[in-house]
Structure formats: structure tokens, C-alpha cells
Design a protein around this motif. Structure first.
Motif, short mmCIF file in Angstrom:
data_model
loop_
_atom_site.label_atom_id
_atom_site.label_comp_id
_atom_site.label_asym_id
_atom_site.label_seq_id
_atom_site.Cartn_x
_atom_site.Cartn_y
_atom_site.Cartn_z
N HIS A 205 8.02 -8.76 7.70
CA HIS A 205 7.39 -10.00 7.26
C HIS A 205 8.06 -11.28 7.74
CE1 HIS A 205 4.72 -7.63 4.78
NE2 HIS A 205 5.75 -7.02 4.24
N THR A 206 8.94 -11.16 8.72
CA THR A 206 9.55 -12.35 9.32
C THR A 206 9.58 -12.15 10.84
OG1 THR A 206 11.89 -11.66 9.51
CG2 THR A 206 11.12 -12.40 7.32
N PRO A 207 9.93 -13.19 11.59
CA PRO A 207 9.98 -13.05 13.05
C PRO A 207 10.93 -11.97 13.56
CG PRO A 207 9.91 -15.37 12.45
CD PRO A 207 10.09 -14.61 11.16
N ARG A 208 11.74 -11.39 12.68
CA ARG A 208 12.61 -10.29 13.13
C ARG A 208 11.78 -9.24 13.88
NH1 ARG A 208 16.77 -6.50 9.48
NH2 ARG A 208 16.85 -4.75 10.96
N CYS A 209 10.63 -8.82 13.32
CA CYS A 209 9.79 -7.86 14.05
C CYS A 209 8.36 -7.81 13.49
CB CYS A 209 10.40 -6.47 14.03
SG CYS A 209 9.91 -5.46 15.45
N GLU A 210 7.92 -8.85 12.80
CA GLU A 210 6.57 -8.81 12.22
C GLU A 210 5.52 -8.70 13.32
OE1 GLU A 210 5.91 -12.43 10.06
OE2 GLU A 210 6.45 -13.69 11.76
N HIS A 211 4.39 -8.09 12.97
CA HIS A 211 3.28 -7.95 13.91
C HIS A 211 1.98 -8.02 13.12
CE1 HIS A 211 0.50 -6.23 16.85
NE2 HIS A 211 1.37 -6.59 17.76
N PRO A 212 0.98 -8.71 13.64
CA PRO A 212 -0.27 -8.87 12.87
C PRO A 212 -0.97 -7.56 12.53
CG PRO A 212 -0.52 -9.65 15.14
CD PRO A 212 0.94 -9.45 14.92
N ASN A 213 -0.69 -6.49 13.27
CA ASN A 213 -1.31 -5.20 12.97
C ASN A 213 -0.53 -4.38 11.97
OD1 ASN A 213 -3.37 -5.76 14.76
ND2 ASN A 213 -2.50 -4.56 16.44
N ALA A 214 0.57 -4.91 11.48
CA ALA A 214 1.42 -4.18 10.53
C ALA A 214 1.55 -4.99 9.25
CB ALA A 214 2.80 -3.93 11.14
N PRO A 215 0.57 -4.91 8.34
CA PRO A 215 0.58 -5.74 7.14
C PRO A 215 1.60 -5.34 6.08
CG PRO A 215 -1.30 -4.27 7.07
CD PRO A 215 -0.67 -4.09 8.43
N GLY A 216 2.18 -4.16 6.20
CA GLY A 216 3.22 -3.76 5.24
C GLY A 216 2.72 -3.03 4.02
N PHE A 217 1.43 -2.73 3.97
CA PHE A 217 0.90 -1.99 2.82
C PHE A 217 -0.02 -0.87 3.30
CE2 PHE A 217 -2.04 -5.55 3.50
CZ PHE A 217 -3.26 -4.90 3.61
N MET A 218 -0.32 0.04 2.39
CA MET A 218 -1.29 1.10 2.64
C MET A 218 -2.35 1.04 1.55
SD MET A 218 0.79 4.45 1.30
CE MET A 218 1.36 4.55 -0.42
N THR A 219 -3.37 1.86 1.67
CA THR A 219 -4.33 1.98 0.58
C THR A 219 -3.67 2.76 -0.56
OG1 THR A 219 -5.20 4.05 1.48
CG2 THR A 219 -6.30 2.01 2.15
N ALA A 220 -3.89 2.32 -1.79
CA ALA A 220 -3.29 3.01 -2.93
C ALA A 220 -3.80 4.45 -3.06
CB ALA A 220 -3.57 2.23 -4.22
N ARG A 221 -5.01 4.71 -2.58
CA ARG A 221 -5.54 6.07 -2.66
C ARG A 221 -4.67 7.04 -1.87
NH1 ARG A 221 -10.87 6.81 -1.73
NH2 ARG A 221 -10.59 8.94 -1.00
N SER A 222 -3.91 6.53 -0.90
CA SER A 222 -3.03 7.40 -0.11
C SER A 222 -2.04 8.15 -0.99
CB SER A 222 -2.26 6.56 0.92
OG SER A 222 -3.13 5.83 1.76
N LEU A 223 -1.68 7.56 -2.13
CA LEU A 223 -0.71 8.20 -3.02
C LEU A 223 -1.17 9.56 -3.49
CD1 LEU A 223 0.18 5.05 -5.15
CD2 LEU A 223 1.73 6.24 -3.57
N SER A 224 -2.48 9.78 -3.56
CA SER A 224 -2.97 11.07 -4.06
C SER A 224 -2.72 12.19 -3.05
CB SER A 224 -4.46 10.99 -4.42
OG SER A 224 -5.24 10.68 -3.29
N GLN A 225 -2.50 11.84 -1.77
CA GLN A 225 -2.05 12.84 -0.81
C GLN A 225 -0.53 12.86 -0.66
OE1 GLN A 225 -4.82 10.75 0.52
NE2 GLN A 225 -6.20 12.34 -0.24
N ILE A 226 0.09 11.70 -0.75
CA ILE A 226 1.52 11.58 -0.48
C ILE A 226 2.39 12.26 -1.54
CG2 ILE A 226 3.42 9.90 -0.42
CD1 ILE A 226 1.53 8.03 1.12
#
Length: 304
Positions: A205-226
Motif C-alpha cells: 500500500h505504499t510506493p515500496r511495491c504497490e501495484h494497481p492490480n494488487a488491492p490487498g484483499f480477497m473475497t470473504a467467501r474465499s475463507l470457506s475454501q481456505i
């Protein structure tokens, strides 16, 4: 030298992976070369750590592929930011599928590595897919263990039941047309519980390595598989390929690298500890990455 390509998957979800293929300096399309697939962390994209490692490994003589996971980055698939670990494991094998169609890749010399969750997925893919002949891991995370047991492994499996419930509830609200993001790393600096995870926020989330295609979150539904997923399932029987594990001595996640190393059936396995490094410093720290690559390059050269 590198080129962008699209890899059609056959995982039943109809996704296409956006990928970058890197070529060694002495690349000759008339002969075959060893290849290494590099998988990105959960929440990452190919323009970050996986792309860095892929480019540097190409300099050591390999054809390498860094790609965006299904539903993420420039790859296709809905819903966006789905982090289904079974599909992410399949993505690794989908890249293997693609490599076997390229005349300049030696099918008997294909390896896989990853960073963070990408390392866990690479190990899982190798358990399932013996076409992968060698496996490397950096700052490995078994994403199921992390979400069940916490960053430091201190939470009991059964105590993760509320998180499983969060995933189930998200599926219900998703069906009603509502979005349910869930952070894969701290979304705000003040949300980080320690310096290591503060660096995770900083990385994404900073210029260290942020990228517009990497928002830092997933869909919460993913938890049901994870929550019920184990990247190391049946490693005791089927992870027989040569294995090289790399982790920082100060990484809160190191216990997951220890677990894979202990469980892998491979009789040819090594563990390198980067002294003084935490989990995140192996993503982009100049000294730490150089040390990791100084081990991975010779490992893949020897095993592939």
C-alpha cells in the motif's frame, strides 16, 4: 528478454492466466531449456515479488514464468479477487501444461517455486503433479494453516470456526449481490499488530511495491475454501521431488516452512535460513533476495 503471453487453463472455470515468460541471455529457440514457474503471494501480482524472482532466475539460465492467479491481476475470472486455494494450485499445473507445448522447454526439467502463499501452492502442485521435478519455497505460507492457526501458529484449529462462519455468511450475502472484501494483509498501517506485518502493509500500500492490480484483499467467501485447506496434504507420501526451503530467521511464518520440511517425503531436501530476515524482507530486500537467489539458482541448476 521477456514476452507477455496468455495461458488458457483447463481447470473447469474457464480462466486465462496473464503471464510473462523470461528468457536466459543465451536463449536459443532451436534447443530445449529448463524452466521454473514462479507463483506470487496471496494478494500479489506478477509485477511484484514473483516477477522479481522470475527475472533474476532467468539471468541464471532458466526460462521462467511469472503469472497472475485466476481471478486476479490481469488474468480472467469472476468474482474478482477470489482466492480459492484449490484453483491457485491448479494454476501452477496449468502453467506446466503450457510449458509442455513449447518446443524450447525440456519437459523433464520443469521446476516450481513461490513466495508466501505462492510457495504453499507450489508445494501442493508438486504433490499432485509429478511433472514438477524440483520445488523451491521462499517465506512459505500454507494459507490454510495461516488462517486457521494465526501468523505464529498459536490458534487451535477448532478456534477458527468463527472465521469459517464468516466465509459462509459471505457466500449468502454474495448471492444477494453484495461485495465482501477481506484483507490479506493489513489495509492500514494502524491495523498491523507487529513490525513484520506493518511491512506487509507497506509493501502492498505504499510506493515500496504497490501495484494497481494488487488491492490487498480477497473475497470473504474465499475463507470457506481456505480454512479447511492444507497445502501440504499427503506431502508425507507424494512430495518426493528435490525440495529447497528458504525462510528468514525472524519470520513469524517460519513455523510453516519447518512443517513442510518435516512432512515432505523427499530424501533430497535442504533448508536455508536467512539470518536476521523477516518474512517480508525476502520479497524485495536487496541483500535478502540476493541470498535467496544465490541458493535457488544452483539448486534448480543441479536438480533440473
Amino acid at each position: 528478454m521477456s514476452e507477455s503471453t496468455t495461458i488458457e487453463t483447463r481447470n473447469g472455470y474457464g480462466t486465462a492466466l496473464a503471464a510473462v515468460i523470461n528468457f536466459p541471455e543465451d536463449f536459443d529457440a532451436s534447443r530445449t531449456h529448463p524452466a521454473v514457474i514462479v507463483s506470487h503471494p496471496g494478494g500479489g501480482v506478477k509485477e511484484q515479488a514473483s516477477g522479481l524472482y522470475a527475472a533474476k532466475l532467468a539471468e541464471q539460465g532458466f526460462v521462467t514464468v511469472a503469472y497472475d492467479a485466476s481471478f486476479q491481476g490481469e488474468s480472467t475470472g469472476e468474482p474478482r479477487q477470489l482466492e480459492n486455494p484449490h484453483i491457485r494450485t491448479e494454476d501452477v499445473s496449468a502453467v506446466v501444461d503450457h510449458l509442455t507445448t513449447l518446443d524450447y522447454v525440456d519437459n523433464a526439467r520443469i521446476g516450481a517455486m513461490g513466495i508466501c502463499a505462492g510457495a504453499g501452492y507450489s508445494a501442493n502442485a508438486a504433490i499432485n503433479d509429478p511433472r514438477i521435478k524440483a520445488v523451491g519455497t521462499v517465506s512459505l505460507v500454507n494459507i490454510g494453516q495461516m488462517f486457521r492457526n494465526g501468523w505464529d501458529g498459536s490458534v487451535k484449529d477448532a478456534d477458527a470456526a468463527p472465521v469459517l462462519g464468516t466465509g459462509a455468511d459471505a457466500r449468502t450475502t454474495d448471492a444477494q449481490g453484495k461485495d465482501n472484501p477481506f484483507p490479506l494483509a493489513p489495509m492500514r498501517e494502524e491495523d498491523a499488530p507487529n513490525e513484520e506485518l506493518r511491512q506487509a502493509w507497506e509493501y502492498y500500500h505504499t510506493p515500496r511495491c504497490e501495484h494497481p492490480n494488487a488491492p490487498g484483499f480477497m473475497t470473504a467467501r474465499s475463507l470457506s475454501q481456505i480454512i479447511t485447506y492444507d497445502a501440504f496434504h499427503k506431502a508425507e507420501a507424494f512430495l518426493t521431488q528435490p525440495l529447497f526451503v528458504i525462510a528468514g530467521s525472524r519470520a513469524g511464518s517460519k513455523w510453516m516452512s519447518d512443517d513442510l520440511f518435516a512432512r515432505a517425503a523427499s530424501e533430497d531436501k535442504s533448508f536455508h535460513v536467512v539470518e536476521g530476515a523477516n518474512h517480508m524482507e525476502l520479497y524485495d530486500g536487496e541483500k535478502e533476495v540476493a541470498e535467496a537467489l544465490g541458493k535457488l539458482g544452483p539448486f534448480f541448476a543441479d536438480k533440473l
